[in-house]
Design a protein around this motif. Structure first.
Motif, short mmCIF file in Angstrom:
data_model
loop_
_atom_site.label_atom_id
_atom_site.label_comp_id
_atom_site.label_asym_id
_atom_site.label_seq_id
_atom_site.Cartn_x
_atom_site.Cartn_y
_atom_site.Cartn_z
N ARG A 9 0.84 -1.20 0.00
CA ARG A 9 0.00 0.00 0.00
C ARG A 9 0.87 1.24 0.00
NH1 ARG A 9 -0.41 -1.47 5.52
NH2 ARG A 9 0.10 0.21 6.94
N GLY A 10 0.31 2.32 -0.40
CA GLY A 10 1.06 3.58 -0.47
C GLY A 10 1.22 4.23 0.88
N PHE A 11 1.95 5.24 0.96
CA PHE A 11 2.26 5.97 2.14
C PHE A 11 1.57 7.29 2.18
CE2 PHE A 11 6.08 6.19 4.24
CZ PHE A 11 6.51 4.94 4.06
N LEU A 12 1.48 7.84 3.35
CA LEU A 12 1.08 9.24 3.48
C LEU A 12 2.13 10.06 2.73
CD1 LEU A 12 -0.65 11.45 4.91
CD2 LEU A 12 1.10 11.46 6.67
N GLU A 119 7.04 1.45 3.35
CA GLU A 119 5.92 1.66 4.28
C GLU A 119 6.46 2.36 5.52
OE1 GLU A 119 2.44 -1.27 5.39
OE2 GLU A 119 4.17 -1.73 6.65
N PHE A 120 5.96 3.55 5.79
CA PHE A 120 6.40 4.32 6.96
C PHE A 120 5.27 5.29 7.28
CE2 PHE A 120 8.36 7.45 9.52
CZ PHE A 120 9.62 7.03 9.94
N ASN A 121 4.62 5.11 8.43
CA ASN A 121 3.48 5.95 8.79
C ASN A 121 3.98 7.26 9.40
OD1 ASN A 121 1.21 7.11 10.18
ND2 ASN A 121 0.19 5.13 9.96
N VAL A 122 3.98 8.28 8.59
CA VAL A 122 4.53 9.57 9.01
C VAL A 122 3.71 10.18 10.14
CG1 VAL A 122 5.14 11.90 8.25
CG2 VAL A 122 5.50 9.96 6.72
N GLU A 123 2.39 10.04 10.08
CA GLU A 123 1.54 10.59 11.15
C GLU A 123 1.88 9.95 12.49
OE1 GLU A 123 -2.57 10.25 10.24
OE2 GLU A 123 -2.49 11.60 8.52
N GLU A 139 24.38 2.31 1.32
CA GLU A 139 25.01 3.33 0.49
C GLU A 139 25.09 4.59 1.32
OE1 GLU A 139 22.80 3.89 -3.06
OE2 GLU A 139 23.07 1.84 -3.77
N LYS A 140 26.24 5.21 1.32
CA LYS A 140 26.43 6.41 2.15
C LYS A 140 25.41 7.47 1.78
CE LYS A 140 30.05 9.43 3.94
NZ LYS A 140 31.50 9.71 3.98
N GLY A 141 24.71 7.96 2.78
CA GLY A 141 23.73 9.01 2.56
C GLY A 141 22.31 8.52 2.38
N THR A 142 22.12 7.19 2.22
CA THR A 142 20.77 6.65 2.02
C THR A 142 20.38 5.83 3.23
OG1 THR A 142 21.10 6.55 -0.38
CG2 THR A 142 19.31 5.23 0.54
N LEU A 143 19.43 6.34 4.01
CA LEU A 143 18.97 5.66 5.21
C LEU A 143 18.05 4.50 4.82
CD1 LEU A 143 18.22 8.74 7.50
CD2 LEU A 143 20.31 7.34 7.40
N TRP A 144 18.43 3.31 5.24
CA TRP A 144 17.72 2.09 4.86
C TRP A 144 16.29 2.10 5.38
CZ3 TRP A 144 18.04 -1.03 1.17
CH2 TRP A 144 17.73 -2.40 1.23
N TYR A 145 15.35 1.85 4.48
CA TYR A 145 13.91 1.78 4.78
C TYR A 145 13.26 3.13 5.06
CZ TYR A 145 13.05 -3.20 4.34
OH TYR A 145 12.86 -4.47 3.84
N VAL A 146 13.99 4.22 4.88
CA VAL A 146 13.35 5.54 4.91
C VAL A 146 12.91 5.85 3.48
CG1 VAL A 146 13.69 8.01 5.23
CG2 VAL A 146 14.64 6.40 6.89
N PRO A 147 11.60 5.92 3.21
CA PRO A 147 11.12 6.08 1.83
C PRO A 147 11.57 7.40 1.22
CG PRO A 147 9.34 5.42 3.30
CD PRO A 147 10.48 5.82 4.17
N GLU A 148 11.99 7.34 -0.01
CA GLU A 148 12.45 8.53 -0.72
C GLU A 148 11.36 9.59 -0.78
OE1 GLU A 148 15.02 11.05 -2.52
OE2 GLU A 148 15.54 9.05 -1.74
N LYS A 149 10.12 9.17 -1.02
CA LYS A 149 9.05 10.16 -1.20
C LYS A 149 8.64 10.84 0.10
CE LYS A 149 5.83 6.29 -1.53
NZ LYS A 149 4.82 5.68 -2.40
N SER A 150 8.98 10.24 1.25
CA SER A 150 8.64 10.85 2.53
C SER A 150 9.86 11.37 3.28
CB SER A 150 7.91 9.83 3.41
OG SER A 150 6.77 9.34 2.78
N LYS A 151 11.03 11.21 2.68
CA LYS A 151 12.29 11.52 3.37
C LYS A 151 12.34 12.95 3.87
CE LYS A 151 15.94 12.33 0.94
NZ LYS A 151 17.12 12.23 0.05
N ASP A 152 11.96 13.90 3.03
CA ASP A 152 12.06 15.31 3.41
C ASP A 152 11.18 15.62 4.60
OD1 ASP A 152 13.86 15.65 1.38
OD2 ASP A 152 12.43 16.58 -0.01
#
Length: 335
Positions: A9-12, A119-123, A139-152
């Motif tokens: 499923r998608g993320f917030l 999958e990461f529930n931001v709320e 990979e340096k700079g890429t946090l594992w399992y932190v979604p790119e679309k919610s990273k910011d």
């Protein structure tokens, strides 16, 4: 091994906006999960600082106590006495049992923010009022399992710390988690004993230097031969005496060589260590592949587990190495 499968499923989306999500958590709406107990008390220092493996120096007025961690990081920190309030990444199996990746973490006492890739529930994350997020990095700079679309959005909520897993030995990774745990005020109970156990098991590896070992992971249509230099745990094994097959031609990324099951006999080995992670085939499933089943090591019963999910803690590696030493002693008797 072939890469994470996208979430069911998608993320917030990050476009929900940090301000709106903060308002939601402040009002208690959206069924926000109650905060879990804080981690071990931090020392009474006036300020806190830590430099992570992105060479990023984190400075806070005091040591954070409300920590959210990717499951591998959570497992390591837990063994050092740090108690995260939330975790993300695979921590619960389909039957509700604990996923091996989460180690000794009591999943009934932490909030799960996501169990699969992307999958990461931001709320829920915001509702936990986190003071620090910790994740491993391949990979340096890429946090594992932190979604790119919610990273910011995630990075606006609390500082983040990344611990590198590649290009270094297990001892170096464990040392970095130890450094972080100490800075957070962990009580470190049991650490000296576990450290001594890991050292003792490591010393025993040298007696198996004449045993050629192949490390593999099985998939439905392919077998992956693991490339030792890319794995902190395997680097620890090779640096302490084990002779582990290095594949001739690794795939892009460098982590393994992909073989069809028909070519499972490409490399000779006295012992085969198989990947125990949940996405990998079991030994019984691999032995249904004719070429694999005919391998001398398989036929002789010299097929043993590779605990690739061992937490990067002295306790996690003492357990992993002690089991491996026991199995290699059995193999030596069979040779």
């Amino acid at each position: 091994m072939s890469g994470p499968v996208l979430a069911r499923r998608g993320f917030l989306a990050a476009t929900v906006g940090l301000a709106a999500a903060l308002t939601l958590s402040a009002c208690g709406g959206g069924g926000a999960t109650p905060a879990a107990p804080a981690s071990s008390p931090a020392p009474a220092a006036q300020t806190w600082s830590f430099t992570d493996d992105r060479d990023k120096k984190l400075d806070l007025p005091k040591a954070p106590t409300r920590i959210v961690a990717q499951v591998g990081a959570a497992a390591a920190l837990w063994d050092f006495g740090v108690r995260p309030v939330g975790v993300f990444g695979p921590h619960k199996l389909a039957d509700g049992a604990k996923d091996p990746q989460v180690g000794n973490v009591d999943i009934t006492k932490v909030t799960g923010l996501g169990n699969v890739w992307d999958e990461f529930n931001v709320e829920q994350y915001i509702a936990l009022q986190p003071e620090l997020l910790v994740s491993s990095m391949y990979e340096k700079g890429t946090l594992w399992y932190v979604p790119e679309k919610s990273k910011d959005t995630i990075e606006q909520v609390a500082p983040t710390a990344g611990i590198m897993l590649t290009g270094r030995t297990a001892s170096q990774v464990i040392g970095k988690y130890e450094e972080l745990a100490k800075s957070l005020g962990a009580d470190m109970r049991g650490v000296p004993e576990a450290k001594a156990r890991m050292a003792a098991a490591t010393k025993e590896l040298a007696q198996f230097k004449d045993i050629k070992i192949l490390m593999v992971s099985g998939g439905a249509d392919q077998m992956w031969v693991v490339n030792p230099p890319e794995y902190a745990d395997i680097m620890h094994l090779t640096e302490n005496g084990l002779d582990i097959v290095k594949p001739d031609k690794v795939d892009e990324g460098g982590f393994f060589q992909t073989l069809s099951w028909e070519n499972a006999d490409m490399y000779d080995a006295d012992v085969i260590l198989y990947d125990t992670r949940t996405q990998a085939l079991t030994p019984e499933e691999m032995m249904k592949k004719p070429t694999f089943a005919k391998l001398p090591a398989v036929k002789a019963g010299r097929l043993y587990p590779w605990r690739a999910e061992a937490p990067f803690s002295y306790q996690g590696y003492a357990d992993f190495l002690e089991e491996l030493v026991t199995n290699l002693k059995k193999a030596k008797e069979l040779l």
